[in-house]
Enzyme design. Sequence first.
Site, PDB file in Angstrom:
ATOM      1  N   ASP A  65      13.156 -13.173 -27.034  1.00  0.00           N
ATOM      2  CA  ASP A  65      13.016 -12.946 -28.483  1.00  0.00           C
ATOM      3  C   ASP A  65      11.582 -12.496 -28.770  1.00  0.00           C
ATOM      4  O   ASP A  65      10.874 -12.002 -27.877  1.00  0.00           O
ATOM      5  CB  ASP A  65      13.407 -14.247 -29.225  1.00  0.00           C
ATOM      6  CG  ASP A  65      13.908 -14.010 -30.650  1.00  0.00           C
ATOM      7  OD1 ASP A  65      13.059 -13.702 -31.507  1.00  0.00           O
ATOM      8  OD2 ASP A  65      15.117 -14.132 -30.905  1.00  0.00           O
ATOM      9  N   ASP A  66      11.129 -12.672 -30.001  1.00  0.00           N
ATOM     10  CA  ASP A  66       9.790 -12.243 -30.417  1.00  0.00           C
ATOM     11  C   ASP A  66       8.717 -12.897 -29.524  1.00  0.00           C
ATOM     12  O   ASP A  66       8.913 -14.006 -29.046  1.00  0.00           O
ATOM     13  CB  ASP A  66       9.590 -12.699 -31.873  1.00  0.00           C
ATOM     14  CG  ASP A  66       8.560 -11.871 -32.597  1.00  0.00           C
ATOM     15  OD1 ASP A  66       7.853 -11.087 -31.949  1.00  0.00           O
ATOM     16  OD2 ASP A  66       8.477 -12.020 -33.833  1.00  0.00           O
ATOM     17  N   LYS A 150      18.202  -7.466 -30.135  1.00  0.00           N
ATOM     18  CA  LYS A 150      18.293  -8.061 -31.476  1.00  0.00           C
ATOM     19  C   LYS A 150      17.273  -7.327 -32.335  1.00  0.00           C
ATOM     20  O   LYS A 150      16.100  -7.239 -31.957  1.00  0.00           O
ATOM     21  CB  LYS A 150      17.946  -9.543 -31.360  1.00  0.00           C
ATOM     22  CG  LYS A 150      17.626 -10.256 -32.659  1.00  0.00           C
ATOM     23  CD  LYS A 150      17.431 -11.745 -32.354  1.00  0.00           C
ATOM     24  CE  LYS A 150      16.855 -12.508 -33.515  1.00  0.00           C
ATOM     25  NZ  LYS A 150      16.666 -13.944 -33.170  1.00  0.00           N
ATOM     26  N   ASP A 152      15.405  -7.202 -35.755  1.00  0.00           N
ATOM     27  CA  ASP A 152      15.005  -7.989 -36.916  1.00  0.00           C
ATOM     28  C   ASP A 152      14.624  -7.062 -38.072  1.00  0.00           C
ATOM     29  O   ASP A 152      14.615  -5.827 -37.916  1.00  0.00           O
ATOM     30  CB  ASP A 152      13.816  -8.874 -36.500  1.00  0.00           C
ATOM     31  CG  ASP A 152      13.932 -10.277 -37.076  1.00  0.00           C
ATOM     32  OD1 ASP A 152      14.487 -10.401 -38.175  1.00  0.00           O
ATOM     33  OD2 ASP A 152      13.448 -11.216 -36.428  1.00  0.00           O
ATOM     34  N   TRP A 190      19.531 -11.590 -41.766  1.00  0.00           N
ATOM     35  CA  TRP A 190      19.594 -12.935 -42.383  1.00  0.00           C
ATOM     36  C   TRP A 190      20.582 -13.051 -43.540  1.00  0.00           C
ATOM     37  O   TRP A 190      20.437 -13.920 -44.409  1.00  0.00           O
ATOM     38  CB  TRP A 190      18.206 -13.408 -42.841  1.00  0.00           C
ATOM     39  CG  TRP A 190      17.089 -12.812 -42.067  1.00  0.00           C
ATOM     40  CD1 TRP A 190      16.817 -13.049 -40.748  1.00  0.00           C
ATOM     41  CD2 TRP A 190      16.134 -11.848 -42.506  1.00  0.00           C
ATOM     42  NE1 TRP A 190      15.749 -12.305 -40.357  1.00  0.00           N
ATOM     43  CE2 TRP A 190      15.308 -11.558 -41.412  1.00  0.00           C
ATOM     44  CE3 TRP A 190      15.894 -11.204 -43.724  1.00  0.00           C
ATOM     45  CZ2 TRP A 190      14.256 -10.650 -41.494  1.00  0.00           C
ATOM     46  CZ3 TRP A 190      14.853 -10.299 -43.815  1.00  0.00           C
ATOM     47  CH2 TRP A 190      14.050 -10.032 -42.708  1.00  0.00           C
ATOM     48  N   ARG A 205      23.711 -11.215 -38.034  1.00  0.00           N
ATOM     49  CA  ARG A 205      23.421 -12.528 -38.618  1.00  0.00           C
ATOM     50  C   ARG A 205      23.963 -12.581 -40.047  1.00  0.00           C
ATOM     51  O   ARG A 205      23.976 -11.579 -40.759  1.00  0.00           O
ATOM     52  CB  ARG A 205      21.919 -12.771 -38.588  1.00  0.00           C
ATOM     53  CG  ARG A 205      21.403 -13.145 -37.194  1.00  0.00           C
ATOM     54  CD  ARG A 205      21.419 -14.639 -36.990  1.00  0.00           C
ATOM     55  NE  ARG A 205      20.513 -15.228 -37.961  1.00  0.00           N
ATOM     56  CZ  ARG A 205      19.185 -15.254 -37.810  1.00  0.00           C
ATOM     57  NH1 ARG A 205      18.617 -14.766 -36.720  1.00  0.00           N
ATOM     58  NH2 ARG A 205      18.425 -15.790 -38.741  1.00  0.00           N
ATOM     59  N   ASP A 209      17.213 -18.216 -40.927  1.00  0.00           N
ATOM     60  CA  ASP A 209      17.063 -18.832 -39.604  1.00  0.00           C
ATOM     61  C   ASP A 209      17.605 -20.257 -39.566  1.00  0.00           C
ATOM     62  O   ASP A 209      17.307 -21.070 -40.435  1.00  0.00           O
ATOM     63  CB  ASP A 209      15.580 -18.866 -39.208  1.00  0.00           C
ATOM     64  CG  ASP A 209      15.073 -17.472 -38.901  1.00  0.00           C
ATOM     65  OD1 ASP A 209      15.819 -16.500 -39.130  1.00  0.00           O
ATOM     66  OD2 ASP A 209      13.923 -17.362 -38.436  1.00  0.00           O
TER      67      ASP A 209
HETATM   68  C1  GLA Z   1      13.297 -13.908 -37.565  1.00  0.00           C
HETATM   69  C2  GLA Z   1      14.659 -14.107 -36.905  1.00  0.00           C
HETATM   70  C3  GLA Z   1      14.575 -15.229 -35.884  1.00  0.00           C
HETATM   71  C4  GLA Z   1      13.525 -14.905 -34.835  1.00  0.00           C
HETATM   72  C5  GLA Z   1      12.187 -14.619 -35.517  1.00  0.00           C
HETATM   73  C6  GLA Z   1      11.157 -14.061 -34.563  1.00  0.00           C
HETATM   74  O1  GLA Z   1      12.903 -15.000 -38.327  1.00  0.00           O
HETATM   75  O2  GLA Z   1      15.624 -14.368 -37.861  1.00  0.00           O
HETATM   76  O3  GLA Z   1      15.828 -15.433 -35.283  1.00  0.00           O
HETATM   77  O4  GLA Z   1      13.929 -13.793 -34.077  1.00  0.00           O
HETATM   78  O5  GLA Z   1      12.324 -13.678 -36.570  1.00  0.00           O
HETATM   79  O6  GLA Z   1       9.933 -13.881 -35.189  1.00  0.00           O
END
Ligand code: GLA
Length: 523
Positions: A65-66, A150, A152, A190, A205, A209
Site C-alpha cells: 500500500d502507500d 489500488k 486512491d 471511499w 471501495r 477507511d
Molecule cells: C486512503 C485509503 C487507505 C490507505 C491510505 C494510504 O486513506 O483509503 O486504504 O490506502 O489512503 O495513505
Amino acid sequence: MKRLIVSLVMSAFSMSSIAQEGPTMGWSSWNTYRVNISDTLIKRQASALIQKGLKDVGYTYINVDDGFFGFRNEQGQMVPHPQRFPRGMKTLADFIHSLGLKAGIYSDAGAVTCGSIWDNDSNGIGVGLYGHEEQDAKLYFRDWGFDFIKIDYCGAGQELDLDEKERYAQISRAINKVGASDVKINICRWAFPGTWAKELATSWRISGDITDSWDSVKEIVEKNLPLSAYCSDGHFNDMDMLEIGRSLTESEERVHFGLWCLMSSPLLIGCDMATISDKSLSLLKNEELIALNQDHLALQAYPVQANEGTYVLVKDIVKRRGTTRAVALYNPTNESRHISIALHELELEGKTAIRDLFNHKQLEPVNDSITADVTPHDVAIFRIESERRIEPKCYEAEWAFLPLYNDLGKRKKEVLYASNEHASVGRVVTMAGGSRENSIVWNNVYSQHGGDYLMKIRYVPKPKSGIEVIVNESPIPVPGLEQTGQFSSIVIPVRLNAGNNCVEMTCSTMWMPDIDNFELEKR
Ligand code: GLA
C-alpha cells in the site's frame, strides 16, 4: 457411484451460469504498518502467508500500500523509497512471484498520495499518477511486473477536484495502452463511485477507511446492505481491508469475516501474519466461509428481514435459484436477540438441512423456519439445502439497481437508499424519477411458468409524484397515487414471462414517491 452421479449432476447444473473469478484474497500492508513499510517487512509477510497455510486456502495477493514512494527523477520516472526499498520494486515483485503469489501496488489518481496528506509522508508529494499515467503504468506493470493496483483519490479529489468517472477512465485507458489490461484495478474513492465503476475496475471501495473497531465494522456492513445489485459478473463492492487479528473481540471478528465472506468483499488480511493468534488464524482459514466468498456465482448477500436492529441476509450459492443458499442471522445490537426467519421468506420449502459454518456442524433439519439465539455483536452463518425453491413473493427497494446511483455526495437531490424505520427491511429508495433514466430496476424478477400477476407497490406518498412501471420494456398503466400520508400501496396487473423478467419503475415528468417494495401474487 451414487456420489459420482450426484457430482456429475451438480456440475451440469453449475455450468448453467458462467463461473466468475472470486473477490481478491491476500494481504495488504496498510492497516498495521501505514507508511512504515520496507522490502524486508513485505517479504517477511509474504513468507508468513505461506508458512501459516493461508496460501493453501486461497490468499494469493501481497499488496504494497502507500509508503513505497521515493521521488520522481529528472525523466519523471518514479523511484522507490531509497531506504525502505533499496533493492527496488522489481526485485520485490519477483520475490513475491517466486513464492507462487501475486503482487499488488498502490498509487493515487492525483499528484499526491493520501499518506502525504494524512501521514506527513513527504515522499508522497508529486508521485501520484497525475500527468504520468502511461509512464507509471509501464513501470509498475510491464517493468516491475505488478498484477494489481489500488488507486486512491486524495490527490485527485482534495487537491484537484477532478471528476471521478473521467479520471479513472483516463487511468484505465493508460493501463490498457501499455498492454496491462489483465491487471486488477481497485478504485479507492471511499464511497460507492457510480455504476460506471464496473467497466473500469474489479472492485471499488464503498466506505471511508476501516479502523480497528466494532463501530467501523458495523458501519461498513450497514453501508453495503443495499448494494448487492452492483456486485455482478466478477466485480465487487470492497468493504476494505480486514482488521482480523488486531483488537476486535472474538464475536466481532466473526461478524467481520463472516459478512465480508457472505457479501463477497475482497479479503485482504491487514494484520501481522507472523504473530497472529491461533483463533484469528483459524477464522481466516475457515474454508466453508471462504467458499461463500469465492462461490462461482460471485453474488453478494442481500437483506430479507430487519427486526429490532437485527438483519437476515441471504444469497444463492452453487446454482442460481437453486435449493442451496447461504444465510446470516446478524445481531449488531448490544443485547442478545432471538432471530428467526420463515423458510418461505428465504424462498425455500420442505425438509431443510442446515450447516453451521462457524462451528462446522450439521444441525437438526427443519421444515418451517431457521432460528438462532445470537449474542451481541455476533452472527450465525448457515449453508442451507432445502427440497424446493419457491417463487419470490416480494422484491425490496434495497435489492434494486439504480442506474444513476452514486454515493459521492457531489450533487443535491440524487437518488439513494434512505433509512426509513417503517420500511419493510429498513430502507426505501428516494429521489428517483424526474427523468426517464433516473429509474429503479429489478433485473431478476422470477416467474416459474410466466403468466398474470397482481403487483402491489408499497410507497411513501409525496406531493406531485407519479410512477411509471415498465415490465420487459413494455409500459404498464398505473393509476394516480396518494400524494400525502404515511405508507400507501397501489395494485396493478402485470404479465410476466417464464424465467427472469426486468421490472423498472421511473417517472419522466415528476419525482417518484419513495419506494419500499413490491409484492407479486399470481392470479
Ligand atoms: C486512503 C485509503 C487507505 C490507505 C491510505 C494510504 O486513506 O483509503 O486504504 O490506502 O489512503 O495513505
